[in-house]
Design an enzyme around this catalytic site. Sequence first.
Site, PDB file in Angstrom:
ATOM      1  N   CYS A  75       0.849  -1.202   0.000  1.00 40.09           N
ATOM      2  CA  CYS A  75       0.000   0.000   0.000  1.00 40.09           C
ATOM      3  C   CYS A  75       0.883   1.250   0.000  1.00 40.09           C
ATOM      4  O   CYS A  75       1.774   1.370   0.834  1.00 40.09           O
ATOM      5  CB  CYS A  75      -0.893   0.002   1.235  1.00 40.09           C
ATOM      6  SG  CYS A  75      -1.737   1.564   1.467  1.00 40.09           S
ATOM      7  N   CYS A  81      -0.784   5.893   7.138  1.00 40.35           N
ATOM      8  CA  CYS A  81      -2.144   5.534   7.516  1.00 40.35           C
ATOM      9  C   CYS A  81      -2.135   4.690   8.787  1.00 40.35           C
ATOM     10  O   CYS A  81      -1.242   3.887   9.004  1.00 40.35           O
ATOM     11  CB  CYS A  81      -2.778   4.751   6.368  1.00 40.35           C
ATOM     12  SG  CYS A  81      -4.446   4.166   6.712  1.00 40.35           S
ATOM     13  N   GLN A 286     -19.481  -8.756  11.946  1.00 38.48           N
ATOM     14  CA  GLN A 286     -18.034  -9.006  11.825  1.00 38.48           C
ATOM     15  C   GLN A 286     -17.519  -8.503  10.469  1.00 38.48           C
ATOM     16  O   GLN A 286     -18.202  -8.676   9.461  1.00 38.48           O
ATOM     17  CB  GLN A 286     -17.771 -10.503  11.937  1.00 38.48           C
ATOM     18  CG  GLN A 286     -18.114 -11.088  13.296  1.00 38.48           C
ATOM     19  CD  GLN A 286     -16.991 -10.912  14.300  1.00 38.48           C
ATOM     20  OE1 GLN A 286     -15.908 -10.429  13.972  1.00 38.48           O
ATOM     21  NE2 GLN A 286     -17.244 -11.298  15.532  1.00 38.48           N
ATOM     22  N   CYS A 411     -10.825 -11.247  21.625  1.00 41.99           N
ATOM     23  CA  CYS A 411     -10.121 -10.375  20.679  1.00 41.99           C
ATOM     24  C   CYS A 411      -8.926  -9.710  21.350  1.00 41.99           C
ATOM     25  O   CYS A 411      -8.284  -8.850  20.759  1.00 41.99           O
ATOM     26  CB  CYS A 411     -11.076  -9.332  20.106  1.00 41.99           C
ATOM     27  SG  CYS A 411     -11.891  -8.360  21.377  1.00 41.99           S
TER      28      CYS A 411
END
Length: 453
Positions: A75, A81, A286, A411
């Site tokens: 990228c 970013c 999700q 998570c």
Amino acid sequence: MSFIVQQHDRLNVYVEDLTHDGSGVAKVEGYPLFIPGALPGEQVEVQVGKTLKNYGFAKLLEVIEPSPQRVEPPCPVFWDCGGCQMQHLSYEGQMIQKQKQVRDVIDRIAKLPNVPVHPVKGMDNPWRYRNKSQIPFGEQNGRIVSGFYKSRTHHIVDTDVCIIQSEEADLLMATLKREMLILGVDAYNERTHKGLLRHLIVRKGKATGEIMVVLVTSKRKFPEREAVVEMIKRVVPEVTSIMHNVNSEKTNVIFGNETSCLYGKSFIIDSIGDIDFEISARSFYQVNPEQTEVLYKQALDYAQLSGGEMVIDAYCGIGTISLFLAKQAKEVYGVEIVPQAIEDAKRNAELNGLDNAHFEAGAAEDVIPKWYEQGKRFDVLVVDPPRKGCDEKLLQTILTYKPKRVVYVSCNPGTLARDLRILEDGGYKTQEIQPVDMFPQSSHVESVAWLEI
Ligand code: SAH
């Protein structure tokens, strides 16, 4: 302030480790330096930045001996970013680091060195996986910009492509940016509170191909709406839903309270495995459906249902795991704190003809003890808490009533490890842990743990 290294020092250091947010870690006489962009196994030249008593930060100046896992980030805006943290590490390298991250906390915090932590289940193609993009629009030096925020800021890093989102989201983001001024739509400015377009949201049902576009504007008055709708339909004819949301508040929150439909239906359908889900503009869902299926299959495997079980799904969101479980259990009880998500869960149960899934809105730590007090008994308990882990009171309820099997979907490996230690002290035995990569190129890792008593 440190006495070992000083701000502005230039040092040649060996990188030993990677933090959970993707910074390299080198130790100078035991003093840790965090070096964004550096990878484990590398010899690097750095300049010391801020130093605190127990650790400091340094800027990477040169990679002297690169890691064999270092790759050129594909990228073009990766270094600016804040969306991805790991594109400079090969996918294979990411898998190794994520497994190690889970292994480390299971050893150090849960103190379970003998519990197997399996190799991470990753993706065959770890790009273009996101089914939802929330893209801010703004103005910089008289130009319209859109893209994603720089890490820990509200500065938009302008881009026309994001290779972890869908191609349709790329097309819409770039075309809207190019054409909106011609259509008479300006971009919202967070500082002055002027301008119209705040966010573009693109959601795609990967299994069905249905696409929803949401335009969030600062005002209800949106006379250019028809021209924008035509433009969207021209650029991506597959779009099945175009929604308008109004957010006139001075806030970081993306959505306001008013949503209307400009074109098509007000929801899209997607499916995971053989279960369908109805997704509206603001529904939680999700973001990586392909890996979600892998994650839920793992949870289902560990739950080992044979059809007769009573099961709890705590922190159930819109009931995605619950419905998976319901297919193979006697009854499933889901609990979730967001009432709107519970409405979605009930509708999704109906949509799939599953009448053995029951849902209640409330805090898991309050609702589950109530179920037990009502005399209900459960064989398996599945939890999928937010990053802060399970509430202490919920863990105590588990230890009081002792369902035979617990499946913990997490998570955040740190809070998973903390909670496993509490459950172990109360008599549970952790059998094994399977990490799953839900967010390739980022530093997040999801895990499923299986416990028995
Ligand atoms: N299992 C779901 C969602 C998991 S995300 C899925 O796979 O899609 C964690 C969820 O826990 C969020 O939906 C959040 O709203 C909910 N939550 C947070 N605190 C809670 C609490 N104390 N009790 C119940 N749910 C809670």
